[in-house]
Every structure is written in structure tokens, then in C-alpha cells.
Design an enzyme around this catalytic site. Sequence first.
Site, PDB file in Angstrom:
ATOM      1  N   ASP A  99       0.833  -1.140   0.068  1.00 32.80           N
ATOM      2  CA  ASP A  99       0.238   0.057  -0.013  1.00 32.80           C
ATOM      3  C   ASP A  99       0.827   1.296  -0.062  1.00 32.80           C
ATOM      4  O   ASP A  99       1.768   1.330   0.757  1.00 32.80           O
ATOM      5  CB  ASP A  99      -0.724  -0.149   1.398  1.00 32.80           C
ATOM      6  CG  ASP A  99      -1.912   1.148   1.126  1.00 32.80           C
ATOM      7  OD1 ASP A  99      -2.920   0.974   0.338  1.00 32.80           O
ATOM      8  OD2 ASP A  99      -1.720   2.337   1.673  1.00 32.80           O
ATOM      9  N   GLU A 114       0.759   5.764   0.191  1.00 36.20           N
ATOM     10  CA  GLU A 114       0.167   6.783   0.427  1.00 36.20           C
ATOM     11  C   GLU A 114       0.694   7.884  -0.374  1.00 36.20           C
ATOM     12  O   GLU A 114       2.099   7.810  -0.382  1.00 36.20           O
ATOM     13  CB  GLU A 114      -0.236   7.232   1.956  1.00 36.20           C
ATOM     14  CG  GLU A 114      -0.748   6.203   2.606  1.00 36.20           C
ATOM     15  CD  GLU A 114      -2.157   5.758   2.264  1.00 36.20           C
ATOM     16  OE1 GLU A 114      -2.759   6.831   1.349  1.00 36.20           O
ATOM     17  OE2 GLU A 114      -2.891   4.697   2.537  1.00 36.20           O
ATOM     18  N   HIS A 145      -6.257   4.115   6.028  1.00 33.40           N
ATOM     19  CA  HIS A 145      -5.513   5.363   5.189  1.00 33.40           C
ATOM     20  C   HIS A 145      -4.252   5.451   5.327  1.00 33.40           C
ATOM     21  O   HIS A 145      -3.634   6.564   5.437  1.00 33.40           O
ATOM     22  CB  HIS A 145      -6.437   6.530   5.179  1.00 33.40           C
ATOM     23  CG  HIS A 145      -7.691   6.301   4.406  1.00 33.40           C
ATOM     24  ND1 HIS A 145      -7.994   5.788   3.262  1.00 33.40           N
ATOM     25  CD2 HIS A 145      -9.068   6.404   4.733  1.00 33.40           C
ATOM     26  CE1 HIS A 145      -9.287   5.475   2.619  1.00 33.40           C
ATOM     27  NE2 HIS A 145      -9.747   5.807   3.884  1.00 33.40           N
ATOM     28  N   ASP A 149      -3.449  -0.418   6.114  1.00 28.43           N
ATOM     29  CA  ASP A 149      -4.110  -0.800   4.740  1.00 28.43           C
ATOM     30  C   ASP A 149      -3.482  -1.940   4.062  1.00 28.43           C
ATOM     31  O   ASP A 149      -4.043  -2.836   3.797  1.00 28.43           O
ATOM     32  CB  ASP A 149      -4.262   0.501   3.832  1.00 28.43           C
ATOM     33  CG  ASP A 149      -5.283   1.318   3.989  1.00 28.43           C
ATOM     34  OD1 ASP A 149      -5.714   1.288   5.422  1.00 28.43           O
ATOM     35  OD2 ASP A 149      -5.525   2.618   3.595  1.00 28.43           O
TER      36      ASP A 149
END
Length: 272
Positions: free
Chosen positions: A76, A78, A216, A221
Site C-alpha cells: 500500500d 500513500e 488510510h 491498509d
Amino acid sequence: MQSAWGELERGPLATSELARRVLGLNGHPGAAAAAVFAMLGGDDRFEVDGEGVWSLRGGARRPGSPLSRLPYAVVDVETTGGRYEGGHRMTEVAVVEVRGGVVGDVFETLLQPGRAIPRRAVSLTGITGGMLAGAPTFDEVAEEVFRRISGRIFVAHNAGFDWGWLRAQLGDALGDVPEVERLCTISLARRLVPELRHRNLDALAEHFDIPVARRHRAGGDALATARVLLRLLDRAESLGIGDLRSLKRYRPPRSARRQGDLFERDGPGRRG
């Protein structure tokens, strides 16, 4: 898939008998036939004649390693919220190892994007500029990320998004990107849990009773996605899907689909 192969190595079998031996289905013949065709119909290693008798196609190769034995890197990322081409960059990355049916080592780090973080990105992730003081740039961790995904099956929730970012930043940092098979848990959920109307990470976690900590954030995540992956692989095994090739080709019988909802596309750029 290995079990179907093993049965058919001994000789051809009628659909109903194959359903009984491989899937344990003894009920309605139509449902049994639909399940067998969903499992084998799209796989060119198997063939069926006009009488509904299945056999191995001549020259077909034995199925690959069982899904539970394959190594996975669940990822994951961000970001600052915009396009890479527009100067946006990752603010966090996590890679979770899954092997042998269990969640293994977790790598996660904040990343210095070299630019201001828009308010909408801060609102979504909670990652602020102050938190990134002293964080490494992606270039400083690129070799570690490369090592952790190389030789494994790349998995993410909306894999196109996460793979696109890693491919871009690894390419810039190292001039190289690993050749990996890729799986998307959204796509897998469409095919393996077609009864679900929503397939975002929250919906899948709720369906499988998986707690999600630090939503998030890359580590939270990625861990939740890894646990969702294990439940989806369990579902695949219960459907007789034995290897990666079969998993990618599997489509559920029409009776399992929910009024055209199965192949709805998530909007562009949505993370799930």
C-alpha cells in the site's frame, strides 16, 4: 485445480461425478455443472465433450504451485494526492510478506516527498509535513522496496494504483522495475465473492470480520489487505481453484452474479 487434474489423470469423468469428487457437490445437477464449468471452463488444459464428459487436453501442463504456497508482497502507498507526472510523490509505503498462508514480515516507512502536502491529502491520511521531517526520500529506500517485492506476487487493493506509483518511482530511482505477477483484491473479490455489492477495503474487512487499524495509512491498509487476501485464497481453494493461472482465469457462474453488479468498474483513481 490440482484435485481436478488428479482425478482426470485417471481418466475422463462426467460433470456430475467431477463435481462430487472435487467439490463435494451432490445436489442439484444444474448447480453442480455450473460450479464445474466456472472452475474449469476457461482453462484450456481441460476439455469437455458434448455429453458433458471432462478430460485433460493433450499436451496440457500440470497446474502450478498451490496458491497457499506462493509468496506474496502486499503493498500500500500513500501519496500527496495528484499525478506523478505533475510532481506529486509518495508519502508512505508498506510491504507485507505473505507466505504459507500466514502474514509475515512488515516493512513500512514514511517518505519525504520534497513538496508540500495538499490539505485534502492530509485530511485523508493524517500525514502532515511535520511528521515527515527527517523521513527518507524514496530513493533512499528504493533498493529495500525492490528486494521485498522482487520474486513475489504483487498484491494491492486497487493494484493498478499502487503498482503504477512503485513502477514510476522505482524506475526513476534505480532504472529498473522487477518483473512480477500482479493481483488486485478488488478484482479477486468481484470473482470470488460476487454476492458482495461493495468491494472497498472497509466492506471486505467487515465481510471477513477483519479489524483495520490505522485506516488510510500504508501499514494499516497493507495489513488489512494481506488478511483479506488470505480469506480470498481460502475461498478460491473451496471453489477448487488450485493455482495462479486458474485464479486469474476464473469467472463465477452467472447464477452467482448480482444483477450486473459483478463487473462494475470502480471510478478512476479511487483507492477503495
